[in-house]
Design an enzyme around this catalytic site. Structure first.
Site, PDB file in Angstrom:
ATOM      1  CB  ALA A 257      -1.058   0.237   1.116  1.00 23.49           C
ATOM      2  CE  LYS A 258      -0.364   6.199  -3.680  1.00 22.24           C
ATOM      3  NZ  LYS A 258       1.111   5.354  -4.496  1.00 22.24           N
ATOM      4  NE  ARG A 259      -0.092   0.682   5.929  1.00 21.02           N
ATOM      5  CZ  ARG A 259       0.821  -1.307   6.411  1.00 21.02           C
ATOM      6  NH1 ARG A 259       1.968  -0.802   6.617  1.00 21.02           N
ATOM      7  NH2 ARG A 259       0.039  -2.238   5.922  1.00 21.02           N
ATOM      8  N   GLY A 261       5.132   3.214   0.461  1.00 20.87           N
ATOM      9  CA  GLY A 261       6.295   3.226  -0.836  1.00 20.87           C
ATOM     10  C   GLY A 261       5.495   3.641  -1.982  1.00 20.87           C
TER      11      GLY A 261
END
Ligand code: GLU
Length: 492
Positions: A257-259, A261
């Site tokens: 996921a986004k978190r 990277g």
């Protein structure tokens, strides 16, 4: 038979709801390899029936990403083909026609339940800890009730009358046998009140009409397979084969996921992952070809890839490995002129290179850092002092084991010696500087460091003499003089 000879037909069916995630590109890439391996057909189909999640420009962006990776499609948007159109919003008549067929055969029904009723139903089910889902009220309307509702202008959806018992079993080519209880599938919606089909309905109608032989997609869709299979049965169609590719997890084993990277393929492109390395890396994400090799050409991957190569267990997205592989491609596989071309946009963006900068000079500079370059976007940081005067200060010029005065002395002597050299080749500069160190009773290390910080403003740079050669005599001597001058003004 397909246009390319084999009857294998696979599709990549993204929904244009944003940028293509690495997971979707990996699916596309496996499908493309599968099609190329078997001489089959790779189809691109745009699944844009969820109008509320549409993002303008997403289709173009997705196609651009697929092209960048090198995944050309044989049928699909822009390309056309015998089973078009390949954009679901242009195929509404086909979904309506098939929904009508199921309605006429009593295998689907119109449901008039309002959003409010469904929300209330859900609330009650949750409160009494029952499984949530539609209670099939409209499936059992009397003929009279149906006629009345049809005559009213009340909005409706078409729901599939799912079997109330039994099981659905199929063999997934990656995961083996999979079984679902039909009762758990529920009477899902086929046509929504806005007239658009749901994903579940459109995917089956299209896969059938487009003669898809293998439904090959990410594991997150495996629970859709039960609905798919029930629809194939209801239509009396023979279903395609299924293969669900493993999930891609982050190193902490959570869904990528986004978190963690970057997740969108464009982000990797922007940071300067080269397409060849991205391709190679994704081809290994959930598949293996040999225990001791990681670098493969596209041709080799086409030869090697097949569904039995795909592992059922989740793949871990290892950013460090991707960067390592990118560095490998930059350093060992791509040619210097090619790497230089690809570095150009980054150097321009950083304001280091302009139209008048000689191309040959840029190429010489890139040659010196190619070995250390992991991401193209880092080229500016590594080469800045070749294009701009370094910021020199007494701090920068402080060399271990030498006082400021000694450093100044070393630099002015070095400047004189270098100036007197007939040529400007690495070997002769090095010989001259080593003999200077000897004369001064110094080790080469501190002397070279003094030169390095004066010439580059840094303690780490490409080879000192290569750097000086590429910078040229005039600029190198100027920098040495400037550094010596700065040190002369410093307290002894
Ligand atoms: N439209 C789905 C997606 O967004 C495709 C799933 C499938 O391949 O069946 O990925």
């Amino acid at each position: 038979m397909s246009s390319t000879g084999s009857s294998l037909r696979v599709r990549m069916a993204p929904s244009p709801t944003g940028y293509l995630h690495v997971g979707s590109v990996r699916t596309a890439l496996f499908n493309w390899l599968l099609a190329r391996h078997h001489g089959g057909t790779f189809i691109l189909r745009v699944e844009d029936t969820d109008r509320s999640r549409m993002v303008p420009g997403a289709v173009e962006n997705m196609m651009d990403t697929l092209r960048w990776v090198g995944l050309d499609w044989d049928e699909g948007p822009e390309k056309g083909g015998p089973f078009g159109p390949y954009v679901q919003s242009e195929r509404l008549d086909k979904y309506h026609q098939h929904a009508e067929q199921l309605l006429a055969e009593g295998k689907a029904y119109r449901c008039y339940c309002t959003e409010e009723r469904l929300a209330e139903l859900r609330r009650q089910q949750e409160a009494s800890r029952q499984p949530t889902g539609y209670d099939r009220r409209c499936r059992y309307l009397s003929e009279e009730e149906k006629r009345a509702l049809e005559a009213s202008s009340q909005p409706s959806v078409v729901r599939f009358a799912s079997p109330l018992e039994g099981t659905t079993t199929f063999t997934d080519l990656v995961r083996g046998p999979v079984t679902y209880q039909n009762a758990g599938v529920g009477d899902f919606v086929c046509i929504k009140s806005d007239g658009y089909p749901t994903y579940h309905f459109a995917v089956v109608v299209d896969d059938h009409l487009m003669e898809i032989s293998h439904v090959t997609r990410g594991e997150e869709f495996i629970s859709s397979a039960a609905r798919d299979r029930l629809l194939y049965e209801a239509f009396g169609w023979s279903p395609p084969l299924y293969a669900h590719y493993p999930l891609i997890l982050a190193p902490d084993r959570a869904r990528l996921a986004k978190r963690h990277g970057a997740t969108a393929a464009v982000e990797f492109r922007e940071m300067g992952i080269v397409r060849e390395a991205f391709f190679n890396y994704l081809a290994l994400l959930g598949a293996s070809y040999s225990a001791d090799r990681e670098i493969y050409s596209v041709e080799e991957l086409i030869q090697l890839f097949d569904i039995p190569r795909v592992s059922p267990s989740a793949a871990i997205f290892d950013r460090a490995k991707l960067e390592w592989m990118n560095g490998y491609y930059i350093n060992h596989i791509l040619s210097l002129p090619d790497v230089t071309d690809r570095c150009m946009p980054y150097l321009r963006d950083d304001g280091l290179v302009a139209d008048e900068t000689p191309r040959e000079y840029v190429e010489q500079v890139v040659a010196l850092v190619k070995e250390r370059l992991k991401l193209l976007s880092e080229v500016g940081e590594l080469t800045e002092f070749f294009f701009r005067e370094p910021d020199l200060s007494l701090d920068v010029l402080a060399v271990k084991k030498l006082s400021a005065e000694e450093t100044r002395d070393v630099l002015s002597r070095a400047q004189e010696r270098l100036q007197a050299l007939p040529g400007w080749e690495e070997a002769e500069m090095e010989v001259a500087m080593r003999s200077l160190a000897e004369e001064l009773g110094l080790k080469a290390g501190p002397l070279f460091m003094a030169l390095r910080v004066a010439v580059t403003g840094r303690t780490v740079s490409p080879g000192l003499f290569e750097t000086m050669r590429v910078l040229g005599r005039e600029r190198t001597l100027e920098r040495l003089a400037r550094a010596a001058e700065l040190l002369a003004g410093s307290p002894a």
